[in-house]
Each structure stands twice: as C-alpha cells, then as structure tokens.
Write a protein that holds these residues in place. Structure first.
Motif, PDB file in Angstrom:
ATOM      1  N   TYR A  19       0.838  -1.202   0.000  1.00 38.21           N
ATOM      2  CA  TYR A  19       0.000   0.000   0.000  1.00 38.21           C
ATOM      3  C   TYR A  19       0.876   1.256   0.000  1.00 38.21           C
ATOM      4  CZ  TYR A  19      -3.547   3.391   1.324  1.00 38.21           C
ATOM      5  OH  TYR A  19      -4.365   4.477   1.351  1.00 38.21           O
ATOM      6  N   ASN A  20       1.965   1.248   0.765  1.00 39.00           N
ATOM      7  CA  ASN A  20       2.858   2.406   0.812  1.00 39.00           C
ATOM      8  C   ASN A  20       3.566   2.620  -0.529  1.00 39.00           C
ATOM      9  OD1 ASN A  20       2.184   2.807   3.479  1.00 39.00           O
ATOM     10  ND2 ASN A  20       3.885   1.601   4.235  1.00 39.00           N
ATOM     11  N   VAL A  21       3.974   1.527  -1.155  1.00 35.15           N
ATOM     12  CA  VAL A  21       4.612   1.616  -2.475  1.00 35.15           C
ATOM     13  C   VAL A  21       3.616   2.196  -3.479  1.00 35.15           C
ATOM     14  CG1 VAL A  21       5.609   0.293  -4.387  1.00 35.15           C
ATOM     15  CG2 VAL A  21       6.254  -0.241  -2.016  1.00 35.15           C
ATOM     16  N   LEU A  22       2.398   1.697  -3.471  1.00 34.52           N
ATOM     17  CA  LEU A  22       1.358   2.185  -4.367  1.00 34.52           C
ATOM     18  C   LEU A  22       1.103   3.674  -4.146  1.00 34.52           C
ATOM     19  CD1 LEU A  22      -0.927   1.835  -6.430  1.00 34.52           C
ATOM     20  CD2 LEU A  22      -2.380   1.092  -4.529  1.00 34.52           C
ATOM     21  N   GLN A  23       0.986   4.085  -2.901  1.00 32.55           N
ATOM     22  CA  GLN A  23       0.736   5.499  -2.592  1.00 32.55           C
ATOM     23  C   GLN A  23       1.859   6.389  -3.108  1.00 32.55           C
ATOM     24  OE1 GLN A  23      -0.117   5.650   1.693  1.00 32.55           O
ATOM     25  NE2 GLN A  23      -2.021   6.611   1.086  1.00 32.55           N
ATOM     26  N   GLU A  50       9.962 -13.151  -1.901  1.00 36.94           N
ATOM     27  CA  GLU A  50      11.038 -13.332  -0.950  1.00 36.94           C
ATOM     28  C   GLU A  50      11.731 -12.055  -0.474  1.00 36.94           C
ATOM     29  OE1 GLU A  50      12.017 -13.880  -5.094  1.00 36.94           O
ATOM     30  OE2 GLU A  50      10.903 -15.272  -3.871  1.00 36.94           O
ATOM     31  N   ASN A  51      11.757 -10.998  -1.269  1.00 39.25           N
ATOM     32  CA  ASN A  51      12.561  -9.840  -0.904  1.00 39.25           C
ATOM     33  C   ASN A  51      11.807  -8.532  -0.708  1.00 39.25           C
ATOM     34  OD1 ASN A  51      15.042 -11.281  -1.024  1.00 39.25           O
ATOM     35  ND2 ASN A  51      14.928 -11.207  -3.234  1.00 39.25           N
ATOM     36  N   GLY A  52      10.540  -8.510  -0.885  1.00 39.94           N
ATOM     37  CA  GLY A  52       9.796  -7.266  -0.742  1.00 39.94           C
ATOM     38  C   GLY A  52       8.531  -7.304  -1.567  1.00 39.94           C
ATOM     39  N   VAL A  53       8.008  -6.130  -1.854  1.00 40.57           N
ATOM     40  CA  VAL A  53       6.792  -6.001  -2.649  1.00 40.57           C
ATOM     41  C   VAL A  53       7.136  -6.273  -4.114  1.00 40.57           C
ATOM     42  CG1 VAL A  53       4.959  -4.426  -3.363  1.00 40.57           C
ATOM     43  CG2 VAL A  53       5.901  -4.279  -1.037  1.00 40.57           C
ATOM     44  N   VAL A  64      10.554  -4.409  -4.417  1.00 38.44           N
ATOM     45  CA  VAL A  64      10.652  -3.014  -3.988  1.00 38.44           C
ATOM     46  C   VAL A  64      10.186  -2.914  -2.542  1.00 38.44           C
ATOM     47  CG1 VAL A  64       9.846  -0.667  -4.461  1.00 38.44           C
ATOM     48  CG2 VAL A  64      10.171  -2.260  -6.350  1.00 38.44           C
ATOM     49  N   SER A  65      10.874  -2.132  -1.757  1.00 40.36           N
ATOM     50  CA  SER A  65      10.436  -1.859  -0.385  1.00 40.36           C
ATOM     51  C   SER A  65       9.871  -0.444  -0.345  1.00 40.36           C
ATOM     52  CB  SER A  65      11.611  -1.974   0.589  1.00 40.36           C
ATOM     53  OG  SER A  65      12.518  -0.908   0.383  1.00 40.36           O
ATOM     54  N   PRO A  66       9.079  -0.122   0.658  1.00 37.10           N
ATOM     55  CA  PRO A  66       8.601   1.260   0.770  1.00 37.10           C
ATOM     56  C   PRO A  66       9.772   2.258   0.827  1.00 37.10           C
ATOM     57  CG  PRO A  66       7.294  -0.142   2.181  1.00 37.10           C
ATOM     58  CD  PRO A  66       8.441  -0.991   1.655  1.00 37.10           C
ATOM     59  N   GLU A  67      10.870   1.843   1.426  1.00 34.13           N
ATOM     60  CA  GLU A  67      12.034   2.726   1.554  1.00 34.13           C
ATOM     61  C   GLU A  67      12.744   2.958   0.217  1.00 34.13           C
ATOM     62  OE1 GLU A  67      10.740   0.951   5.137  1.00 34.13           O
ATOM     63  OE2 GLU A  67      11.658  -0.151   3.482  1.00 34.13           O
ATOM     64  N   GLU A  71      13.293   5.812  -5.240  1.00 32.45           N
ATOM     65  CA  GLU A  71      14.467   5.557  -6.074  1.00 32.45           C
ATOM     66  C   GLU A  71      14.110   4.616  -7.235  1.00 32.45           C
ATOM     67  OE1 GLU A  71      18.795   3.380  -5.685  1.00 32.45           O
ATOM     68  OE2 GLU A  71      17.873   4.185  -3.880  1.00 32.45           O
ATOM     69  N   PHE A  72      13.305   3.596  -6.952  1.00 35.47           N
ATOM     70  CA  PHE A  72      12.866   2.672  -7.988  1.00 35.47           C
ATOM     71  C   PHE A  72      12.029   3.401  -9.041  1.00 35.47           C
ATOM     72  CE2 PHE A  72       9.741  -0.212  -9.795  1.00 35.47           C
ATOM     73  CZ  PHE A  72      10.558  -1.216 -10.293  1.00 35.47           C
ATOM     74  N   PHE A  73      11.113   4.240  -8.588  1.00 36.83           N
ATOM     75  CA  PHE A  73      10.262   4.990  -9.510  1.00 36.83           C
ATOM     76  C   PHE A  73      11.118   5.832 -10.455  1.00 36.83           C
ATOM     77  CE2 PHE A  73       7.649   8.515 -10.899  1.00 36.83           C
ATOM     78  CZ  PHE A  73       6.463   7.900 -11.234  1.00 36.83           C
ATOM     79  N   GLU A  74      12.073   6.557  -9.877  1.00 37.02           N
ATOM     80  CA  GLU A  74      12.910   7.443 -10.682  1.00 37.02           C
ATOM     81  C   GLU A  74      13.889   6.669 -11.568  1.00 37.02           C
ATOM     82  OE1 GLU A  74      14.618  10.057  -7.767  1.00 37.02           O
ATOM     83  OE2 GLU A  74      12.712  11.140  -7.511  1.00 37.02           O
ATOM     84  N   GLY A  75      14.467   5.599 -11.032  1.00 34.78           N
ATOM     85  CA  GLY A  75      15.511   4.885 -11.748  1.00 34.78           C
ATOM     86  C   GLY A  75      15.030   3.825 -12.706  1.00 34.78           C
TER      87      GLY A  75
END
Length: 81
Positions: A19-23, A50-53, A64-67, A71-75
């Motif tokens: 939910y945090n990643v989506l937001q 196994e490693n995140g969302v 991808v993690s919320p943290e 960076e994922f979005f931009e990169g």
C-alpha cells in the motif's frame, strides 16, 4: 507510449508495504502529471515474495520496499518513458 506497472497486493506483499509503495507511485505520477504515461494496476501473487513487494514493469518483476520505492520509480519506471 505508456509504461505498465503492476503492484502485488497479495497477503505477503501487503504485509511488506504494498500500500505504501502504491501510494508513493501515485503521488509521483500526480506530481509529475504522468497520468497518460504510466498505467498502474494491482495484481495478486506474482510468485516473487522473498525480498519485498513485487512490482512488475513492462513484464519484468522487481522487489521493492517502501524505503526504496522513490528511487525505484525514478531509476526504473521513469527511464522507460
């Protein structure tokens, strides 16, 4: 051309912060006025828990993690535009 982004909303990914990643993704799309360039949808288990969302971008699955979401979005996502 638009980028297709799927975010897993299955139980494990939900507990990992889907939910945090989506937001965050929605906020970035809104701020940058990218509604016509990025298509976000939800998906149930993608089998990569196994490693995140699990986030699928144009057919490739990433963890991808919320943290790390901004960076994922931009990169990763913005580079496909």
């Amino acid at each position: 051309m638009s980028v297709a982004v799927k975010i897993c909303i299955g139980t494990y990914c939900h507990l990992r912060g889907a939910y945090n990643v989506l937001q965050l993704f929605q906020h970035e799309i809104e701020e940058r006025d990218l509604h016509d360039k990025i298509e976000i949808s939800g998906s149930f288990c993608m089998g990569h828990c196994e490693n995140g969302v699990s986030v699928e971008v144009d057919g490739k699955i990433y963890s991808v993690s919320p943290e790390s979401a901004r960076e994922f979005f931009e990169g990763t996502i913005l580079k496909r535009l």
